[in-house]
Design a protein around this motif. Sequence first.
Motif, short mmCIF file in Angstrom:
data_model
loop_
_atom_site.label_atom_id
_atom_site.label_comp_id
_atom_site.label_asym_id
_atom_site.label_seq_id
_atom_site.Cartn_x
_atom_site.Cartn_y
_atom_site.Cartn_z
N ALA A 122 -11.44 -8.23 2.23
CA ALA A 122 -12.44 -8.30 1.43
C ALA A 122 -13.76 -8.26 1.97
CB ALA A 122 -12.33 -9.63 0.52
N ALA A 123 -13.97 -9.07 3.32
CA ALA A 123 -15.06 -9.03 4.12
C ALA A 123 -15.22 -7.83 4.92
CB ALA A 123 -15.10 -10.22 5.08
N ASN A 124 -14.20 -6.93 4.82
CA ASN A 124 -14.05 -5.79 5.97
C ASN A 124 -14.49 -6.06 7.25
OD1 ASN A 124 -13.42 -2.95 6.19
ND2 ASN A 124 -16.02 -2.44 6.21
N GLY A 175 -10.40 3.31 5.05
CA GLY A 175 -10.25 2.36 5.95
C GLY A 175 -9.81 0.99 5.16
N ILE A 176 -10.36 0.68 4.22
CA ILE A 176 -10.43 -0.37 3.21
C ILE A 176 -8.97 0.06 2.35
CG2 ILE A 176 -11.63 0.54 1.16
CD1 ILE A 176 -11.38 -3.15 2.37
N VAL A 177 -8.69 1.19 2.14
CA VAL A 177 -7.47 1.44 1.46
C VAL A 177 -6.08 1.02 2.32
CG1 VAL A 177 -5.92 3.09 0.62
CG2 VAL A 177 -8.52 3.35 0.08
N GLY A 178 -6.43 1.40 3.59
CA GLY A 178 -5.34 1.22 4.49
C GLY A 178 -5.11 -0.38 4.90
N VAL A 183 -2.02 -5.39 3.51
CA VAL A 183 -2.00 -6.70 2.91
C VAL A 183 -0.77 -6.52 2.11
CG1 VAL A 183 -2.90 -7.93 1.23
CG2 VAL A 183 -4.31 -7.07 3.19
N SER A 184 -0.51 -5.71 1.17
CA SER A 184 0.59 -5.46 0.10
C SER A 184 1.96 -5.39 0.86
CB SER A 184 0.48 -4.14 -0.66
OG SER A 184 1.54 -4.20 -1.70
N GLU A 185 2.15 -4.59 2.01
CA GLU A 185 3.41 -4.57 2.72
C GLU A 185 3.49 -5.76 3.29
OE1 GLU A 185 2.85 -0.92 4.99
OE2 GLU A 185 3.04 0.31 3.45
N HIS A 186 2.85 -6.58 3.67
CA HIS A 186 2.97 -7.74 4.64
C HIS A 186 3.53 -8.64 3.66
CE1 HIS A 186 0.52 -7.19 8.40
NE2 HIS A 186 1.25 -6.54 8.23
#
Length: 229
Positions: A122-124, A175-178, A183-186
């Motif tokens: 969220a904070a990039n 980048g944020i998409v990656g 995060v989802s995959e983890h």
Amino acid sequence: MNPLLKHRTLTAAILDQLRKAILDGTYPAGAQLRQDALAATFKVSRIPIREALFQLDAEGLVRFVPQKGAVVAALSAEEIDDVFELRRLLEPRLLARSIPALDSDDFTRLDALHAEMVTATAANDLGRWGQINADFHMALYARAGLPRSLTIVHGLLQTSDRYTRVHLSDVAGMGIVGMQRAVSEHATLAALSRAGASAAACAFLDQHIRTVHDDLLRELERSQREAMT
């Protein structure tokens, strides 16, 4: 403090600072790391500087070049292939060994790391995100009982961090998409591990690493094309 321990602690601190400077781009690819200049910067002798540079060479972040000395290693497809193919060989093996022994404390730590990764996304915050990513993977493999393999993978994750930062710091918001995808995959990896679904978790981990590998190769190819135009 024991002089030998003090020396090792000093070298470790210098190593950490140099590694961070390479990863965040303070020292870009091709930058010459002169031992005398670094010794003056850190106000130390050249001995701990030289030892730190040797360790960075072992991690693939630095190369020793005749007449130049230590130079920050360039990003290359060959290096990406080497690092990520090794990760795909070693990490599923570690995960398969670790899953049966993971306990509630391990999953509490994984949940906490995942929450930290959400916050960093969220904070990039790429620097924090990269460290959490490595910590999450190492926490998954913590109960594997294979210390030598864990040490190798830890080094590979540190090298991966440099490539991943390049990919995640791209333009157009990709980048944020990656980061969000990771995060989802983890979360999926943690859930499969918690369920004891070892085969499914290892297969998912292999695909997780392969996806990043493919993305990095595409990003490197794109940047090389742009450099030629």
